[in-house]
Scaffold this active site. Structure first.
Site, short mmCIF file in Angstrom:
data_model
loop_
_atom_site.label_atom_id
_atom_site.label_comp_id
_atom_site.label_asym_id
_atom_site.label_seq_id
_atom_site.Cartn_x
_atom_site.Cartn_y
_atom_site.Cartn_z
N SER A 132 34.15 48.87 36.56
CA SER A 132 34.50 48.60 37.94
C SER A 132 35.01 49.88 38.60
O SER A 132 35.76 50.64 38.00
CB SER A 132 35.59 47.52 38.02
OG SER A 132 35.90 47.22 39.37
N GLU A 153 36.82 38.59 42.38
CA GLU A 153 36.45 39.44 43.52
C GLU A 153 35.74 38.63 44.59
O GLU A 153 36.02 38.78 45.79
CB GLU A 153 35.56 40.58 43.01
CG GLU A 153 35.05 41.53 44.08
CD GLU A 153 34.08 42.53 43.48
OE1 GLU A 153 32.92 42.58 43.93
OE2 GLU A 153 34.49 43.26 42.55
#
Length: 345
Positions: free
Chosen positions: A122, A197
């Site tokens: 990420s 997310e």
């Protein structure tokens, strides 16, 4: 260390640059020769290869192959690599594969003496400067061997204030990388990370959209039998500066985050976001998160609804809406109203 990098897109290219900044050597391969040659020329990779065979041939043993390719391409890439590799070599999938595929791949490669790690990565296109949060699964000995290249990519302990109560030497989690468990564990954690997310992004989008409609009482609403009237127009007379609101939220608010930073930046440059069509893709992790939630009987209404909202953005709900209109017309003769995007025509 020497890394063979397969995939030189937005993520792979910046990962290579960060590795090299930290003293590692990167030999890169991409399907397009011009991409490889261009990155060799500008120093983004230490050396290049125009085939997987050439790439493997340029690496010292044990070879380290880091894959940054779409999930759908991982199996085909590994299939081409396996005949070129030997016992003791290591393959890392740094993309967003489904964790159950990792379990299978790990077993298949282990039978040939090849070690396999799954690494959820990420950081997006900002990772070159900010570093990458890494979540990986695989055998302990391979993780220990690869520690220098994980550490080079990670943001480092100084990227966030230390959590109260943590003392002594910082853990790798505090550095920004974590061995989550055996095969598949890294991508499982990254899968849930991306599911969260989806939910966070949907929450911001929905809340900001309410602010965007806070002046609906000024415009008035057509009065007809098919549309619920706005009961108290005087309650919705605000012209909210969305760029200013997201900016003030960045400072001291409990909803402050990097995603909010990016939202504020977008609205500052384009208050109506005219350059976007609102069609939101999903690359798989949100779906897999919802499947895992169902299979483990874990309630995740927010995360699952966030996934469905992405389907709706792409028109996947359009036929269902037509079915609703057909039923309303059938039982009550309700005439479908023009779509607002058509200007009421």
């Amino acid at each position: 260390m020497e890394i063979g990098l397969v995939g030189l897109g937005r993520m792979g290219a910046n990962m290579s640059r960060r590795w090299q900044r930290n003293g590692h050597t990167v030999v890169g391969y991409a399907r397009t020769a011009a991409t490889v040659d261009g990155m060799v020329a500008d120093g983004s990779i230490s050396g290049g290869a125009h085939s997987l065979a050439e790439l493997v041939g340029k690496l010292s043993k044990p070879r380290i192959l880091w894959l940054m390719v779409p999930a759908a391409s991982v199996d085909a890439t590994i299939e081409q690599l396996v005949p070129l590799l030997e016992s003791g070599d290591i393959v890392i999938d740094g993309g967003n594969s489904y964790y159950q595929d990792d379990i299978r791949r790990s077993k298949e490669l282990a039978s040939k003496g090849i070690k396999y790690l799954d690494c959820g990565t990420s950081g997006g296109t900002w990772g070159l400067e900010r570093g990458y949060c890494l979540m990986f699964g695989g055998p302990d000995d391979a993780v220990e061997f690869l520690d220098p290249i994980f550490r080079a990519l990670a943001p480092g302990v100084a990227s966030a204030s230390r959590t109260p109560g943590r003392t002594g030497t910082p853990t790798t989690a505090e550095e920004g990388y974590l061995h989550c468990g055996p095969a598949g564990a890294g991508h499982f954690v990254k899968m849930i990370h991306n599911g969260i997310e989806y939910g966070i992004m949907a929450s911001y989008a929905e809340g900001i959209n309410i602010l965007h409609h806070a002046g609906v009482g000024k415009a008035g609403r057509e009065v007809n039998a098919e549309t619920s009237p706005l009961r108290d127009p005087e309650h919705y007379q605000y012209e909210i500066d969305l760029a200013a609101v997201t900016e003030v939220w960045r400072r001291g608010s409990v909803v402050a985050s990097w995603l909010l930073d990016l939202t504020a930046q977008a609205l500052a440059g384009s208050p109506e976001l005219e350059e976007f069509g609102g069609v939101v893709a999903d690359s798989g992790e949100g779906r897999w998160t919802s499947v895992a939630a169902i299979e483990t009987s874990t309630p995740t209404p927010v995360l699952t609804t966030a996934l469905y909202s992405r389907f709706t953005s792409r028109g996947e709900a359009d036929f269902g809406s037509k079915v609703l209109s057909a039923m309303r017309f059938g039982f009550g003769g309700h005439v479908e109203m023009p779509h607002p995007k058509d200007g009421g025509k």
